[in-house]
Design a protein around this motif. Structure first.
Motif, short mmCIF file in Angstrom:
data_model
loop_
_atom_site.label_atom_id
_atom_site.label_comp_id
_atom_site.label_asym_id
_atom_site.label_seq_id
_atom_site.Cartn_x
_atom_site.Cartn_y
_atom_site.Cartn_z
N ILE A 83 0.84 -1.19 0.00
CA ILE A 83 0.00 0.00 0.00
C ILE A 83 0.88 1.25 0.00
CG2 ILE A 83 -1.78 1.28 1.26
CD1 ILE A 83 -2.70 -1.41 2.44
N GLY A 84 1.96 1.18 0.79
CA GLY A 84 2.91 2.29 0.81
C GLY A 84 3.58 2.47 -0.54
N GLY A 85 3.96 1.35 -1.19
CA GLY A 85 4.58 1.44 -2.50
C GLY A 85 3.64 1.96 -3.56
N LEU A 86 2.37 1.55 -3.46
CA LEU A 86 1.35 2.02 -4.39
C LEU A 86 1.16 3.53 -4.29
CD1 LEU A 86 -0.95 1.28 -6.38
CD2 LEU A 86 -2.43 1.00 -4.39
N THR A 87 1.00 4.01 -3.06
CA THR A 87 0.82 5.45 -2.87
C THR A 87 2.11 6.21 -3.13
OG1 THR A 87 1.11 5.02 -0.49
CG2 THR A 87 -1.13 5.30 -1.29
N PHE A 88 3.26 5.50 -3.02
CA PHE A 88 4.53 6.12 -3.37
C PHE A 88 4.54 6.49 -4.86
CE2 PHE A 88 9.01 6.06 -4.61
CZ PHE A 88 9.58 6.81 -3.60
N MET A 101 9.55 12.39 -3.32
CA MET A 101 10.50 11.51 -2.63
C MET A 101 10.86 12.07 -1.25
SD MET A 101 12.16 8.80 -4.33
CE MET A 101 12.25 8.13 -5.99
N SER A 102 11.09 13.37 -1.17
CA SER A 102 11.51 13.96 0.10
C SER A 102 10.45 13.78 1.17
CB SER A 102 11.83 15.45 -0.09
OG SER A 102 12.91 15.62 -0.97
N VAL A 103 9.19 14.06 0.83
CA VAL A 103 8.12 13.96 1.81
C VAL A 103 7.87 12.50 2.19
CG1 VAL A 103 5.67 14.36 2.24
CG2 VAL A 103 7.03 16.10 1.07
N ALA A 104 7.71 11.63 1.19
CA ALA A 104 7.41 10.22 1.46
C ALA A 104 8.53 9.55 2.25
CB ALA A 104 7.17 9.47 0.15
N VAL A 189 -1.12 11.32 -0.22
CA VAL A 189 -0.63 9.98 -0.54
C VAL A 189 0.83 9.80 -0.13
CG1 VAL A 189 -2.27 9.62 -2.42
CG2 VAL A 189 -0.05 10.64 -2.93
N ALA A 190 1.61 10.89 -0.14
CA ALA A 190 3.01 10.79 0.30
C ALA A 190 3.07 10.48 1.79
CB ALA A 190 3.76 12.08 0.00
N THR A 191 2.13 11.01 2.57
CA THR A 191 2.08 10.73 4.00
C THR A 191 1.74 9.27 4.26
OG1 THR A 191 1.40 13.00 4.48
CG2 THR A 191 0.96 11.35 6.18
N SER A 197 5.45 2.45 4.11
CA SER A 197 6.66 1.93 3.46
C SER A 197 7.67 1.41 4.48
CB SER A 197 7.31 3.02 2.60
OG SER A 197 6.52 3.31 1.47
N ALA A 198 7.57 1.89 5.71
CA ALA A 198 8.47 1.40 6.76
C ALA A 198 8.25 -0.08 7.04
CB ALA A 198 8.27 2.21 8.04
N CYS A 199 7.10 -0.63 6.61
CA CYS A 199 6.80 -2.04 6.87
C CYS A 199 7.74 -2.97 6.12
CB CYS A 199 5.35 -2.35 6.49
SG CYS A 199 4.13 -1.60 7.60
N PHE A 200 8.41 -2.47 5.08
CA PHE A 200 9.36 -3.34 4.38
C PHE A 200 10.48 -3.78 5.31
CE2 PHE A 200 12.55 -4.79 1.48
CZ PHE A 200 11.86 -5.22 0.35
#
Length: 352
Positions: A83-88, A101-104, A189-191, A197-200
């Motif tokens: 989900i994080g990658g998708l919204t990334f 990139m900076s915000v996400a 979406v960056a938030t 994305s930290a779940c990786f």
């Protein structure tokens, strides 16, 4: 020497991650969901499988013999990360490389450092494990928390730069470099992306038993995480495939995949290059992690290189063309602030 090699591998991984979206800009007349999932099959299925096949002997047997609990949590972390990658991908679509990139990744750095110690406080932990409460009573913990605060400040500065850009430039000029620029959607979406994305990193921890077996069976420790990536990225593929198929149906874009009025061969090629480049970030992350350990410092170092590379790409691609010197200075200040926060968090973790 081991540390230097670890930093070098993280730099290559950060360069791959900071650059992977560039080939997508060469895809013509396809909807975002179409080229995202084509690239995704290479990112999350084809290339990880090939990497594990080449570097981890009999990796499928390792997966088959792993406990269902380990497989579930590794896969589930992959779903959340997906989900994080998708919204990334959506953040890049709406904000561009430098701001998106900076915000996400600022959020990813912050939450990747805070969630594990908070979890340990709430649900128990092994003796000696770092918890949020223990961070409040140690110099290293206070440095990490200070870095998180600075990171959020950097995100706020980047957001301010985005608002200034939106006010300054006419609509046609904003969309010259970022075709679907939308600050409100992009920041939202960056938030979400940054948090999930930290779940990786948590998925790598969950799948560690597979890596340990791989090493025991003679695999090079440098590539031990490749067997984890196979399962972890299945989760990411699940999330992204479901969403992109839904968008294909809603937007009636299934025809993109066979539309001969578009440059089909080059579209598939550039999507494949983007997807392969994306996976290389974690291929080299795994190599760097094998030298430095999978603590927050490794994760933060990876984030720092991605922010640096993507920011340079954003400037090179003239995403901030035409803005005032004040606005340009604001985005640079935001990026530098986030970089400082990353260094603070990394140094704080090195003191543990």
């Amino acid at each position: 020497m081991q540390a230097i090699l670890g930093v070098f591998f993280h730099f290559i991984g950060g360069f791959a991650s900071g650059s992977f979206y560039i080939p997508y800009k060469k895809v013509k007349n396809w909807a975002w969901e179409s080229y995202w999932i084509v690239g995704g099959f290479f990112s999350w299925l084809i290339v990880p499988f090939l990497a594990a096949w080449i570097t981890v002997p009999d990796f499928l047997a390792i997966i088959r013999n792993t406990s269902s609990t380990t497989l579930f949590w590794t896969y589930f972390m992959g779903v959340l990360w997906g989900i994080g990658g998708l919204t990334f991908g959506l953040a890049m679509r709406y904000l561009g490389l430098s701001l998106g990139m900076s915000v996400a990744l600022g959020y990813t750095s912050a939450f990747g450092s805070l969630i594990p110690p908070i979890y340990r406080d709430l649900f128990g932990h092994e003796a000696g494990a770092v918890t949020f409460s223990s961070m409040l009573h140690s110099n290293s913990g206070l440095l990490v928390l200070a870095g998180v605060v600075v990171c959020l400040l950097g995100i706020a500065i980047c957001g301010k730069a985005g608002v200034m850009k939106e006010r300054e430039l006419p609509e046609d000029q904003k969309k010259e470099s970022i075709q679907e620029f939308n600050l409100r959607k992009g920041l939202l979406v960056a938030t979400v992306s940054g948090i999930l994305s930290a779940c990786f990193n948590f998925g790598i921890e969950a799948g560690k038993p597979m890596a340990e077996i791989a090493v025991q069976q003679g695999s090079n420790p440098l590539f031990q995480n490749n067997v984890i990536f196979v399962v972890l990225l299945w989760g990411g593929l699940t999330t992204n495939l479901c969403w992109c198929m839904l968008l294909n149906a809603r937007n009636k874009t299934f025809g993109n995949y066979t539309d001969r009025s578009t440059p089909l061969a080059s579209n598939y090629l550039f999507a494949a290059i983007a997807g392969t480049t994306w996976f290389l970030q974690f291929f080299f992350y795994g190599m760097g992690e094998s030298k430095l350990g999978n603590g927050a410092s490794s994760w933060i170092l990876h984030m720092a290189f991605i922010i640096m590379v993507s920011s340079l790409w954003g400037i090179t691609l003239r995403e901030w063309k035409g803005v005032s010197s004040k606005t340009y200075g604001t985005i640079i200040a935001g990026i530098i602030t986030i970089m400082i926060s990353v260094l603070l968090v990394g140094y704080g973790n090195s003191l543990e």
